[in-house]
Design an enzyme around this catalytic site. Sequence first.
Site, short mmCIF file in Angstrom:
data_model
loop_
_atom_site.label_atom_id
_atom_site.label_comp_id
_atom_site.label_asym_id
_atom_site.label_seq_id
_atom_site.Cartn_x
_atom_site.Cartn_y
_atom_site.Cartn_z
CG HIS A 1 -5.43 -6.45 -0.05
ND1 HIS A 1 -6.61 -6.60 0.62
CD2 HIS A 1 -5.45 -7.32 -1.08
CE1 HIS A 1 -7.33 -7.53 -0.01
NE2 HIS A 1 -6.66 -7.98 -1.05
CE LYS B 1 -3.96 -2.24 2.30
NZ LYS B 1 -4.94 -2.14 3.43
CE1 TYR C 1 -9.51 -3.18 0.76
CE2 TYR C 1 -8.46 -1.31 -0.29
CZ TYR C 1 -8.38 -2.44 0.49
OH TYR C 1 -7.16 -2.84 1.01
CG ASN D 1 -3.65 -2.00 6.96
OD1 ASN D 1 -3.55 -1.70 5.77
ND2 ASN D 1 -4.66 -2.68 7.45
CD GLU E 1 -8.99 -9.41 -3.35
OE1 GLU E 1 -9.83 -9.09 -2.49
OE2 GLU E 1 -7.83 -9.79 -3.07
#
Length: 140
Positions: free
Chosen positions: A117, A11, A51, A114, A128
């Site tokens: 993913h 990320k 998302y 964070n 995905e």
Amino acid sequence: MALERTFSIIKPDATERNLTGKINAMIEGAGLRIVAQKRIQMTRAQAEAFYAVHKARPFFGELVDFMISAPVVVQVLQGEGAVAKYREVMGATNPADAAEGTIRKACAKSIGENSVHGSDAAETAAVEIAQFFSGNEIVG
Ligand code: ATP
Ligand code: MG
């Protein structure tokens, strides 16, 4: 256990701090093979679609803004039980709850920022992966 593939994103908070190599070393150290990888700037439409399951959550807008705030590295990881294994290597969503030795414990800044993913099931992994890679970009 079966040879499996999972989808990973490094990320913006991690790419910004040059943590791509450190995270890849942790992934490979856990026995997962990076069989596809590219650095991209996600569009708002891509982030919202990715998302979509969290659309009704109060943090959705913040999450989408974050995911397009800087480049990300999208990856396909392959290995025995790759989906569960990567979730283990990532650690808990909130770094405050993440176990020692996990990516989120070592790298994440907060529950939102964070660092990584990982798909939560084999079925979502397939969906995905198809959102970001064509078949000939994945070399196992
Ligand atoms: P991911 O789907 O990114 O692998 P996850 O499965 O551990 O993470 P989810 O519950 O699916 O966690 O949440 C998706 C993402 O939304 C989290 O990784 C985090 O970036 C963000 N998020 C989750 N909860 C919060 C929250 N309370 N506040 C801000 N952001 C959050
Ligand atoms: Mg999730």
